[in-house]
Design an enzyme around this catalytic site. Sequence first.
Site, PDB file in Angstrom:
ATOM      1  N   ILE A  35      35.567   2.168 107.483  1.00  0.00           N
ATOM      2  CA  ILE A  35      35.737   2.565 108.877  1.00  0.00           C
ATOM      3  C   ILE A  35      35.053   1.566 109.809  1.00  0.00           C
ATOM      4  CG2 ILE A  35      35.183   4.343 110.588  1.00  0.00           C
ATOM      5  CD1 ILE A  35      35.488   6.426 108.377  1.00  0.00           C
ATOM      6  N   TYR A 192      23.198  14.442 101.941  1.00  0.00           N
ATOM      7  CA  TYR A 192      24.067  13.761 102.896  1.00  0.00           C
ATOM      8  C   TYR A 192      24.502  14.718 104.004  1.00  0.00           C
ATOM      9  CZ  TYR A 192      28.170  11.159 104.593  1.00  0.00           C
ATOM     10  OH  TYR A 192      29.099  10.517 105.368  1.00  0.00           O
TER      11      TYR A 192
END
Length: 281
Positions: A35, A192
Site C-alpha cells: 500500500i 496488532y
Amino acid sequence: MSRLPNPAPEELRRDPLPLRGRTALVTGASRRGGIGHAVARRLAAYGASVCLHHHVPHDAAMPWGADRIEDVVASVRAALGDPDARVVEEPGDLADPAAPAGLLARATEALGGRLDILVANHALNGSDGPLDAIDAATLDAHWAVDTRSVLLLVQAYARQRAALPPRTPGGRVVMMTSGQDIAGGMPGEIAYALQKGALASITRSLATALAEHAVTVNTVNPGPVDTGWLTGEAYDAIAAMFPAGRWGMPDDPARLIAWLATDEAEWVTGQVIGSEGGFRR
C-alpha cells in the site's frame, strides 16, 4: 479555495496536479506490491515530491521477501506528474525510539525544508498470535512499531508545522488502522489489533491538537488488500466476501489517501474512514 457559498466555476474544475509544490513522507513504502508504494505513486502523480521510508530487513524476513529499493524508487519516479518534483528514499528501523524524529528531519531536509503530508503506513507484521499465545515481548514489539513510532512521527511533524507561518495550507496526516473493531475483530492477531485500534482511538484527539496549525488528521481502514500475503483457497474465500468478487488492490486505499492529501479534503479531519469495497464479514 473559495469561502463563498457557491465556488466560482473555475474552482469546480479539478486541477490535474492538486499536490503540485507539496511534499510528502510515506512510511513503509519498501515493496512495489504494498500500500505504501501505491500511495507514494498516487501522491507523485498528483504533483507532490515524495520521500519513501523503508526498512528492508523487515520485508526480507517475511514470506513475500524484499524488493530492491532502487526499483521501488524508480517505479514512483515514473509516476511523477510534475517534472520539477522529486523522489527520495530514507531507511529507518522505527522500533528505535529515536528513529521517528530523525527520519522526519532527514525527509524534510531532502524535500527542501518543509514537509506537508505525512502518511504513516508502516507496521510490524508477524510475531503475533491469539490471546493465549502473546506475551509482554510481543505486545512491546507491536507497541513500539505500530503505535509509538506513529505518535512520535506526528509529534515531530507537528513541531515542524508549528514553526511555519500561521495556518500554512497543505498540512495532512494520514494513519492506518485495520478494522479490528468491526464484526469479529482480529482474534488471531491480538497485539496488532490492539495497537492499530489505539491509532483509530487517538485520531480525533490528534486532529484537535493539530487543528491550530491547519493540519487535518485522518485514519484509513483499507480492509483486506492483496499485497501478496495470501494465496490459494483462503484467498478465493475472502474474494467472495466482496460484492465485486475481488480483493482490494493497493491502489484502492491509495486513491482515498491521495484525495485526503488534497485541498478538496481540507474540511475532513478527525475521521476513521473505511475503504473496504463493501467487504462482508
